[in-house]
Structures are given as structure tokens and as C-alpha cells.
Design a protein around this motif. Structure first.
Motif, PDB file in Angstrom:
ATOM      1  N   MET A  73       0.828  -1.203   0.000  1.00 55.88           N
ATOM      2  CA  MET A  73       0.000   0.000   0.000  1.00 55.88           C
ATOM      3  C   MET A  73       0.865   1.257   0.000  1.00 55.88           C
ATOM      4  O   MET A  73       0.532   2.249  -0.624  1.00 55.88           O
ATOM      5  N   ILE A  74       2.012   1.229   0.690  1.00 55.72           N
ATOM      6  CA  ILE A  74       2.888   2.398   0.774  1.00 55.72           C
ATOM      7  C   ILE A  74       4.303   1.972   0.389  1.00 55.72           C
ATOM      8  O   ILE A  74       4.821   0.981   0.902  1.00 55.72           O
ATOM      9  N   GLU A  75       4.924   2.741  -0.490  1.00 58.58           N
ATOM     10  CA  GLU A  75       6.289   2.464  -0.921  1.00 58.58           C
ATOM     11  C   GLU A  75       7.215   3.545  -0.387  1.00 58.58           C
ATOM     12  O   GLU A  75       6.952   4.738  -0.558  1.00 58.58           O
ATOM     13  N   SER A  76       8.316   3.122   0.252  1.00 53.45           N
ATOM     14  CA  SER A  76       9.270   4.077   0.807  1.00 53.45           C
ATOM     15  C   SER A  76      10.059   4.735  -0.314  1.00 53.45           C
ATOM     16  O   SER A  76      10.656   4.057  -1.153  1.00 53.45           O
ATOM     17  N   LEU A  77      10.069   6.065  -0.332  1.00 59.67           N
ATOM     18  CA  LEU A  77      10.774   6.822  -1.360  1.00 59.67           C
ATOM     19  C   LEU A  77      12.250   6.971  -1.011  1.00 59.67           C
ATOM     20  O   LEU A  77      12.610   7.092   0.160  1.00 59.67           O
TER      21      LEU A  77
ATOM     22  N   ALA B 234       2.847  -2.686   7.116  1.00 60.61           N
ATOM     23  CA  ALA B 234       2.488  -4.091   7.281  1.00 60.61           C
ATOM     24  C   ALA B 234       1.084  -4.225   7.873  1.00 60.61           C
ATOM     25  O   ALA B 234       0.280  -5.056   7.413  1.00 60.61           O
ATOM     26  N   PHE B 235       0.766  -3.412   8.873  1.00 60.55           N
ATOM     27  CA  PHE B 235      -0.556  -3.490   9.490  1.00 60.55           C
ATOM     28  C   PHE B 235      -1.648  -2.951   8.566  1.00 60.55           C
ATOM     29  O   PHE B 235      -2.735  -3.521   8.467  1.00 60.55           O
ATOM     30  N   LEU B 236      -1.367  -1.845   7.879  1.00 61.72           N
ATOM     31  CA  LEU B 236      -2.378  -1.295   6.964  1.00 61.72           C
ATOM     32  C   LEU B 236      -2.623  -2.248   5.797  1.00 61.72           C
ATOM     33  O   LEU B 236      -3.767  -2.411   5.347  1.00 61.72           O
ATOM     34  N   ASP B 237      -1.556  -2.869   5.294  1.00 62.21           N
ATOM     35  CA  ASP B 237      -1.717  -3.858   4.228  1.00 62.21           C
ATOM     36  C   ASP B 237      -2.609  -5.005   4.679  1.00 62.21           C
ATOM     37  O   ASP B 237      -3.462  -5.489   3.929  1.00 62.21           O
ATOM     38  N   PHE B 238      -2.384  -5.450   5.922  1.00 63.44           N
ATOM     39  CA  PHE B 238      -3.194  -6.546   6.450  1.00 63.44           C
ATOM     40  C   PHE B 238      -4.671  -6.156   6.486  1.00 63.44           C
ATOM     41  O   PHE B 238      -5.546  -6.930   6.101  1.00 63.44           O
TER      42      PHE B 238
ATOM     43  N   GLY C  41     -10.491  -7.025   1.308  1.00 67.91           N
ATOM     44  CA  GLY C  41     -10.586  -7.438  -0.082  1.00 67.91           C
ATOM     45  C   GLY C  41     -10.568  -6.264  -1.048  1.00 67.91           C
ATOM     46  O   GLY C  41     -11.116  -6.341  -2.157  1.00 67.91           O
ATOM     47  N   VAL C  42      -9.900  -5.178  -0.646  1.00 65.58           N
ATOM     48  CA  VAL C  42      -9.873  -3.950  -1.447  1.00 65.58           C
ATOM     49  C   VAL C  42      -8.549  -3.876  -2.210  1.00 65.58           C
ATOM     50  O   VAL C  42      -7.492  -4.207  -1.665  1.00 65.58           O
ATOM     51  N   ARG C  43      -8.592  -3.431  -3.468  1.00 65.49           N
ATOM     52  CA  ARG C  43      -7.379  -3.204  -4.248  1.00 65.49           C
ATOM     53  C   ARG C  43      -6.988  -1.737  -4.111  1.00 65.49           C
ATOM     54  O   ARG C  43      -7.791  -0.841  -4.349  1.00 65.49           O
ATOM     55  N   MET C  44      -5.714  -1.528  -3.734  1.00 69.11           N
ATOM     56  CA  MET C  44      -5.250  -0.172  -3.513  1.00 69.11           C
ATOM     57  C   MET C  44      -4.016   0.109  -4.359  1.00 69.11           C
ATOM     58  O   MET C  44      -3.153  -0.759  -4.525  1.00 69.11           O
ATOM     59  N   PRO C  45      -3.895   1.330  -4.898  1.00 67.49           N
ATOM     60  CA  PRO C  45      -2.656   1.704  -5.582  1.00 67.49           C
ATOM     61  C   PRO C  45      -1.542   1.915  -4.564  1.00 67.49           C
ATOM     62  O   PRO C  45      -1.794   2.054  -3.362  1.00 67.49           O
TER      63      PRO C  45
END
Length: 462
Positions: free
Chosen positions: A1-5, A110-114, A120-124
Motif C-alpha cells: 500500500m505504501i512504498e518508501s521513497l 504491514a498493518f495497513l496492508d493486512f 478485499g480492497v485493491r489499492m494503488p
């Protein structure tokens, strides 16, 4: 869900005009599981607040809230809270078009992804920044817990139990880091379109009044934990920061450790590590108060660590330093004070021995006058390393450097003399009919001694 820049110094894509949304969570345990509270604070790059969101989150009927001794959330409070699905919409609305920031970004992600996968939601993928990683690249600290980094960078508020207090601290950290250290982004920012979700009601909890940290909370900032974090050690540190640890709290800690898959031996060694480090911190300044001795013995007993017979010691006043300023030099001095194991104060009180100031502190600063009244020594940040005993005076350093240079030159000259003597012996031996192999061996030694002595004795190029 979140990528470290990836972040750079000068030369990358500037952060001017960028909004940051600091996110913090409270969870059911140490490993990816359920979120029980989420908070977000959106700020402009200049630090001005755009908006805030905070709410308790019900992980599901009957699911325990996790370490309530850390986050203070009870199951009864969660019964009246919205689900994560009801919270996701308002959270994404606040985050849209901004860089997501968390202190330990990997943990939060990790927790937000879980939670998102559970729905069951697809997120960019959203762009993100870790203040822990950013801080590691600019200041050297004993550890990089949020409270430690915030103190070292002069953030005035200490993170408390709630996710909102943590998010507010992270928001101040990220704007301070980017503004003070000139971070830029390695690649252009791309903000994906976010799905829209119907928002439900939010259930904020009341903010607890901040508690003045005691000696143990401050000592935890001086405990060396390297660059890598230990989730259980961090949890343990949060619990003992109030100088009190009950057997019920120890049992709750053990349950969290078991859930995270930690062995009994790993837990025991972590307890011993923490108690040993706290004892070293208490004794380092040569002054152990009765309160420090009593509270450390109590914590050690509760954690099952034997052999802690720390006793109060008579002595003078322990060094306690308050650093004022908003420059890189002030940050560096706060970090240096912690790294040296010295007490770093947040307020000017009678217990402070030194007030360090940088160029950003005006002459009209009221604490300068108060320091004079209290008899506190005021020191410029450039002179502080010597005044605090971290470094010898310049004259002593110069004398030591000169002495070292003289010793080096003499040693080199002696080695060159040995080389010349060996060469002389080789010449005499060869004319006397000595064996060729022995002559070659001594010649090699002589040349090596000559070259080595010359390298040592000659001054290094400037």
C-alpha cells in the motif's frame, strides 16, 4: 500500500509545495494483525497543519485490543468504534495527493496492508517516507525510537499513548527534517488516483494530559540499540518509561511476545539487556539517586532479572544539559549529549547544569536570563563539546597532536637508521664472501626499513 521513497540531499526533486500526511497506529500486537486506533495529520512542507483525523477502530467482535498497558485502549471502548472499512474512506481523503509519513514506515505499512487485504480492497501504491530512516542518515543516536529522535531534533512534545500524539510528533519531525537538512526526492513524485469509499462515523478518544517524563524515560533515550530496531524491546521500553512495572504488565508483555513468536530465551535476554543498560546509564554520571536505585530494583524484580543490587551513591550534581536552537548544529549537540550518556533536558529547571545555545537563539530569549538566576552555565554550541568534557581543550589537542607527530617522526627516523645499518652490513658481508641468499635477504629487509621509515617520517600532503 505504501512504498518508501529514496531521499537525497541537494540535487533531487525538491519538496517545496509538497504536503505530508503523518500516520500512526495502535495495534493488537507486535506483528501484522489488527489496527485498534489510527490517526493522521496532514501538513504543508512549512509545518502548517492542513487537517487531522483520529479514531478508534473495532478489529472485530471479541478480538482483544492487545497491549492496553501501552496504548491504553480497552475492549469496551472498541465495542462502540467503527470498523477499519468505515474509517478507510476518510483516511484516504485526507491522504490524497500527499506523501505518507510514518516513523517506522515498514511496521505501519504491514498493518495497513493486512487491514486492506482483509477487506478485499485493491489499492494503488502510495509514496511514503520513514522518519526513522531519514533520521538515521543525518544524526547519530544511541537508538531511533520516536521519543529519542523527537528529543534530539528539538520537537517540544513527547509522543504519548494515543496514535494522534504520535502522528503529531511525526508531522513535526518530517517537516523539520526536510526543512533543516534539505532532503529532496530521488524521483519525481507521482500521486495515484485513490478509490472512493463511503465514510462512516469516527470515534476519537479523549487526549490524555501529557505526563512529565521521569529519569527512566530519559534514560531510555540514552540506551544504545544500534540502527536496527527491536519491536519487543521498543514495547518493553514504552512500558517501563513510567518507572513502574507490575506483574500483570509483565504477563501482558509475555503474551505479546508469545504472539509475535519470540522464544522464552529471547524474552529473558531482552529483559536482561534492558536492565543492564538502565543500570549503566544510572551509574555513568557518578550520581545514583535513591529514586533511581529503588525504581531500577523494582523494574528488575518485576522482569525477573536477578543480581541488581544498585545502591544510592553520594556525589555532586549530575551533568544535565538543555540545548536551545533549530539549526543542524543544535541537533548535532542534542544527539551528542545523548550519545555521551549525559542527561538531555527538555525544560530549564534548577537541575540543569548547562544551557547550550546556537545562532538561532536571540539575545532576548527569556531562558537566558533565567539561567543566570539559577546559576546555569550558558555555552555556545561551538564551545559545548569542550565545556561538557566531551573533547579536550584546543591547546591540549594541539599538544597531543604535536607529541604524536614528534613520536611519529622519531620512529620513522629510527626505522630508516635500521635500514641503513642493514644495508651497510650487507655490503660488508658481500665483500667478506658471505652467502648470496643471506645477503639478498638482509638487503630486502634494509630497503623495506628505509622505505617504511621514510613514509612514516615524511609529513602527509595537505
Amino acid at each position: 500500500m505504501i512504498e518508501s521513497l529514496s531521499l537525497l540531499g541537494a540535487g533531487g526533486h525538491p519538496a517545496h509545495g509538497t504536503d505530508f500526511t503523518a500516520v500512526d497506529i495502535r495495534t493488537t500486537g507486535l506483528r501484522p494483525g489488527r489496527v485498534v486506533e489510527v490517526a493522521a495529520v496532514r501538513v504543508h512542507a512549512d509545518g502548517s497543519i492542513v487537517g487531522e483525523l483520529t479514531t478508534l477502530v473495532d478489529p472485530g467482535a471479541g478480538i482483544p485490543p492487545g497491549p492496553a498497558l501501552v496504548h491504553g485502549i480497552t475492549r469496551a471502548e472498541l465495542d462502540d468504534a467503527p470498523s477499519f472499512g468505515a474509517v478507510l474512506g476518510p483516511l484516504l481523503d485526507l491522504c490524497a495527493g500527499s506523501v505518507i509519513v510514518a516513523h517506522d514506515l515498514a511496521f505501519v505499512t504491514a498493518f495497513l496492508d493486512f487491514e486492506v487485504k482483509f477487506l478485499g480492497v485493491r489499492m494503488p501504491v502510495l509514496p511514503g517516507v520513514s522518519t526513522l530512516t531519514a533520521a538515521q542518515s543525518v544524526v547519530r543516536l544511541p537508538n531511533y525510537r520516536l521519543a529519542t529522535v523527537a528529543h534530539a531534533l528539538g520537537v517540544p512534545t513527547r509522543p504519548g499513548q494515543s496514535a494522534l500524539s504520535g502522528a503529531r510528533t511525526v508531522a513535526q519531525l518530517v517537516t523539520g527534517l526536510f526543512g533543516r537538512y534539505g532532503f529532496t526526492f530521488a524521483a519525481p513524485l507521482v500521486f495515484p488516483g485513490l478509490p472512493r469509499f463511503a465514510g462512516g462515523r469516527l470515534r476519537p478518544r479523549a487526549e490524555a494530559l501529557p505526563v512529565e517524563p521521569g529519569w527512566m524515560a530519559e534514560a531510555l533515550e540514552r540506551i544504545s540499540a544500534g540502527r536496527s530496531g527491536d519491536a519487543y524491546l521498543d514495547l518493553l521500553a514504552e512500558v517501563v518509561a513510567d518507572q513502574h512495572l507490575s506483574y500483570a504488565e509483565v504477563a501482558a508483555l509475555a503474551a505479546s511476545a508469545t504472539e509475535a513468536g519470540l522464544s522464552e530465551g529471547r524474552v529473558r535476554s531482552t529483559h536482561e539487556l534492558l536492565v543492564k543498560a538502565l543500570r549503566e546509564i544510572a551509574e555513568r554520571d557518578g550520581v545514583v539517586t535513591a529514586v533511581e536505585a529503588r525504581e531500577l530494583r523494582e523494574v528488575a524484580k518485576a522482569l525477573g532479572v536477578a543480581g541488581v543490587d544498585l545502591q544510592p551513591s553520594a556525589g555532586g550534581k549530575a551533568t544535565r544539559v538543555l540545548v536551545l536552537g533549530t539549526t543542524v548544529a543544535a541537533d548535532g549537540m542534542r544527539a551528542r549529549v545523548l550519545a555521551e550518556g549525559v542527561q538531555l533536558a527538555k525544560k530549564l529547571t534548577a537541575s540543569v547544569t548547562h544551557l547550550v545555545v546556537d545562532a538561532s537563539v536571540p539575545a532576548t530569549e527569556r531562558r537566558l536570563a533565567k539561567a543566570a538566576e539559577l546559576g546555569v552555565e550558558v555555552v555556545d554550541v561551538r564551545a559545548a563539546p569542550v565545556a561538557l568534557g566531551f573533547e579536550p581543550p584546543p591547546a591540549v589537542r594541539a599538544a597531543a597532536a604535536l607529541s604524536g607527530r614528534v613520536t611519529k617522526v622519531l620512529g620513522g627516523r629510527v626505522l630508516m637508521g635500521v635500514g641503513l645499518l642493514l644495508m651497510f652490513i650487507v655490503v660488508v658481508a658481500m665483500f667478506s664472501g658471505a652467502a648470496l641468499a643471506a645477503g639478498i635477504f638482509l638487503a630486502v629487509l634494509g630497503v623495506g626499513a628505509l622505505l617504511g621509515g621514510w613514509v612514516i617520517a615524511e609529513p602527509a600532503p595537505r
